[in-house]
Motif scaffolding. Structure first.
Motif, PDB file in Angstrom:
ATOM      1  N   PHE A 194       0.831  -1.200   0.000  1.00 56.86           N
ATOM      2  CA  PHE A 194       0.000   0.000   0.000  1.00 56.86           C
ATOM      3  C   PHE A 194       0.869   1.256   0.000  1.00 56.86           C
ATOM      4  CE2 PHE A 194      -2.602  -3.225   1.953  1.00 56.86           C
ATOM      5  CZ  PHE A 194      -3.928  -2.894   1.686  1.00 56.86           C
ATOM      6  N   ALA A 243      -9.121  -3.726   0.951  1.00 62.37           N
ATOM      7  CA  ALA A 243      -8.281  -2.690   1.551  1.00 62.37           C
ATOM      8  C   ALA A 243      -8.859  -2.211   2.878  1.00 62.37           C
ATOM      9  CB  ALA A 243      -8.128  -1.523   0.580  1.00 62.37           C
ATOM     10  N   GLU A 244     -10.173  -2.194   2.982  1.00 65.84           N
ATOM     11  CA  GLU A 244     -10.809  -1.724   4.204  1.00 65.84           C
ATOM     12  C   GLU A 244     -10.429  -2.587   5.404  1.00 65.84           C
ATOM     13  OE1 GLU A 244     -12.335  -2.373   1.380  1.00 65.84           O
ATOM     14  OE2 GLU A 244     -12.788  -0.334   0.667  1.00 65.84           O
ATOM     15  N   GLN A 247      -7.059  -1.418   6.607  1.00 65.49           N
ATOM     16  CA  GLN A 247      -7.145  -0.129   7.269  1.00 65.49           C
ATOM     17  C   GLN A 247      -7.694  -0.284   8.683  1.00 65.49           C
ATOM     18  OE1 GLN A 247      -6.418   3.418   6.033  1.00 65.49           O
ATOM     19  NE2 GLN A 247      -6.300   3.202   8.270  1.00 65.49           N
ATOM     20  N   GLY A 261      -3.632   4.143   1.093  1.00 66.00           N
ATOM     21  CA  GLY A 261      -4.159   4.420  -0.230  1.00 66.00           C
ATOM     22  C   GLY A 261      -4.601   3.136  -0.913  1.00 66.00           C
ATOM     23  N   GLU A 262      -4.820   3.222  -2.205  1.00 67.50           N
ATOM     24  CA  GLU A 262      -5.262   2.064  -2.980  1.00 67.50           C
ATOM     25  C   GLU A 262      -4.102   1.065  -3.087  1.00 67.50           C
ATOM     26  OE1 GLU A 262      -8.122  -0.162  -4.896  1.00 67.50           O
ATOM     27  OE2 GLU A 262      -8.315   1.775  -3.866  1.00 67.50           O
ATOM     28  N   PRO A 263      -4.322  -0.210  -2.722  1.00 61.69           N
ATOM     29  CA  PRO A 263      -3.212  -1.171  -2.724  1.00 61.69           C
ATOM     30  C   PRO A 263      -2.804  -1.576  -4.134  1.00 61.69           C
ATOM     31  CG  PRO A 263      -5.270  -2.293  -2.211  1.00 61.69           C
ATOM     32  CD  PRO A 263      -5.585  -0.815  -2.264  1.00 61.69           C
ATOM     33  N   THR A 266      -3.417  -7.273  -2.776  1.00 62.47           N
ATOM     34  CA  THR A 266      -3.580  -7.895  -1.462  1.00 62.47           C
ATOM     35  C   THR A 266      -3.753  -9.394  -1.664  1.00 62.47           C
ATOM     36  OG1 THR A 266      -6.008  -7.801  -1.349  1.00 62.47           O
ATOM     37  CG2 THR A 266      -4.794  -5.842  -0.608  1.00 62.47           C
TER      38      THR A 266
END
Length: 547
Positions: A194, A243-244, A247, A261-263, A266
């Motif tokens: 990320f 991604a959430e 986070q 930010g946008e990965p 993942t």
């Protein structure tokens, strides 16, 4: 049609590539095959292994790739441990006093493999893609294997030696009938790369312990960060972790006001950790993840696999080239299995230590960390432990948790001497392919040492390279004095830097007998002889090798 080759390596990941480079550099005929038809190039995403520690960088000097890797990666100085968002202790790898590479290198495995493939090509080697191992016969005495190519054609190969470096689901291991003893640890990990778009993050490897789990942040090149955490088990058909999720976990476990930010990618994985019951069957060996899978918690897995390749490389190359008798290979299994078990145990302890959820255990853990940090125990013990510069093939010293590097050095311990080029003025380099004898004056006065040293050199003439340490002064000389102590002697050091034998000056004859025991009977060696099906050629550095 049957083809003969000296060494057949199955699996062209980093372990197989390092082994192929080691052997090619010594003039050994090698075939390196991989069932994959293409490889991810440098800069590709989704590489799990990223941490490279000082000890393997020291050893990869042998094949000339360490500095290339450092230039391609991102160097970090420290490892920091947090609990409930507060810093509890820091290990300064950059303060290691005796390593040629006092740093933690982050470099994607795909980039590592690209560098190794380039080096293999320089050594006139290649990777044969789309080639799958399907059968192994007579592994004990005269291996005969069947390879299947992408077009469906098969061939039979009779290698002198076979090495399986084909990963956790090793076909070589299965065909050899070697049991994989699985460890009880069962953890699923979420990982991803990320950018951090808000908030400050130190340029260090960071472990965050919390009552909800462990979080890890590792800075990479180009402003990206590897984020890793233990997560609930997921079904095979579940989508990749969003991604959430990362986070939320990061906020809960680190207490940092940062925003991801946008990965770039993942993923999640559930490693089946364990160690094989045996590393060898006859003339067939296992190396890397084919032999052991350790928890990624400590970031050590690829490192110990590469060390398998280094040890097997100098030993197998020496046997094939006629420098050593085949019996030298007998120690590969006990030595590398002890290394794998040590890393597995350390990683498991780190998981248990970090996953404490009971508030009493958390208080005890944090208190231990803070006290160890303030008393210097964390630095003295954990810096060489993480760097793997304290590993010994001898007996672990009593009370090793608080000991650090043992002084004076005992048989089996690593010495801070490396393959060329020299890392410090006056500090001798080790022969990369043979045992080096070091003459240590200890407390003998300089005038007397001239006579003693001359007698030792005469006794050891013709038994390999000899280096006199009486000419090493300054910081390097002081470090050697602390490590070797006041007793004079002659020390036989392996090509990988581990002490193999130590004799007092009066016992030089015993050291000569030890060195003789390593050598094959003269009429059994074929070193330097172009045997049928093998021709001699030149590589860029002028070294003669066979193909």
């Amino acid at each position: 049609m049957t083809e003969r080759t000296e060494v057949l390596i199955v699996g062209a990941g980093p372990v197989g590539l390092v082994l192929a480079c080691e052997l090619r550099q010594q003039g050994v005929g090698v075939r390196l095959v991989d069932r994959r038809e293409r490889f991810e190039g440098a800069g590709s995403n989704q590489s799990r292994a990223i941490l490279i520690w000082p000890r393997i960088l020291e050893q990869l000097r042998r094949i000339g790739v360490s500095d290339r890797m450092v230039a391609a990666g991102h160097a970090l100085p420290t490892v920091s441990y947090f609990s409930s968002g507060r810093l509890r202790g820091t290990v300064h790898i950059d303060r290691l006093p005796d390593s040629a590479y006092p740093l933690i290198l982050t470099l994607a495995q795909n980039d590592t493999e690209t560098i190794l493939r380039e080096r293999l090509a320089e050594l006139k080697g290649e990777v044969e893609t789309g080639v799958e191992l399907t059968e192994i016969h007579d592994p004990e005495t005269a291996p005969r294997v069947v390879l299947k190519h992408a077009d469906g054609d098969t061939e039979t190969v009779r290698p002198q030696w076979l090495v399986g470096a084909d990963g956790p689901a090793s076909t070589t291991r299965r065909l050899l009938g070697i049991e994989f003893a699985q460890d009880p640890i069962d953890v699923t990990y979420g990982i991803g790369d990320f950018p951090i778009v808000a908030g400050d993050v130190p340029d260090t490897v960071q472990y965050y312990y919390s009552r909800t789990g462990i979080g890890v942040i590792v800075p990479l090149r180009d402003g990206m960060y590897r984020i890793a955490a233990n997560i609930p088990h997921r079904a095979a058909d579940d989508p990749r972790p969003p991604a959430e999720m990362f986070q939320t976990m990061l906020t809960q476990r680190t207490k940092l006001p940062i925003r991801l930010g946008e990965p770039a990618w993942t993923n999640s994985f559930r490693p089946r950790c364990g160690v094989v019951r045996q590393y060898r069957r006859g003339r067939c060996f296992l190396a890397g993840d084919a032999a052991h899978v350790v928890s990624p918690a400590g970031g050590q897995g690829m490192n110990i696999g590469l060390q398998d390749a280094v040890e097997l490389g100098w030993k197998l190359g020496g046997v094939t080239r006629g420098r050593f008798t085949e019996s030298i290979l007998d120690a590969y299994e006990p030595e590398r299995s002890s290394a794998a078990r040590r890393v597995a145990d350390t990683s498991a302890a780190q998981i248990r230590f970090g996953a404490a959820s009971n508030w009493r255990r958390v208080l005890v853990r944090d208190a231990v960390f803070v006290c160890a940090d303030r008393l210097g125990v964390l630095q003295r013990r954990f810096a060489p432990l993480l760097a793997q510069t304290d590993f010994t093939y001898g007996e672990e010293p009593a009370g090793s948790l608080f000991w650090g590097v043992r002084k004076p050095a005992q048989v089996g311990d690593r010495l801070p001497l490396f393959a060329p080029p020299a890392v410090a003025p006056g500090l001798p380099s080790l022969d990369p392919h043979d045992y080096t004898v070091l003459l240590w004056p200890g407390n003998i006065p300089r005038g007397r040492w001239r006579t003693v040293g001359a007698e030792l050199r005469a006794a050891l003439a013709g038994h390999g390279p000899v280096r006199d340490l009486s000419t090493v002064f300054g910081q390097a000389g002081q470090a050697l004095r602390e490590l070797l102590g006041g007793a004079a002697g002659a020390l036989a050091v392996r090509p990988d830097g581990h002490l193999a034998y130590r004799a007092a000056p009066a016992d030089a004859g015993a050291l000569v007998e030890f060195l003789r025991s390593l050598r094959p009977v003269p009429n059994e060696t074929t070193a330097g002889v172009a045997t049928p099906g093998r021709r001699l050629t030149e590589v860029p550095d002028g070294q003669t090798i066979s193909t």
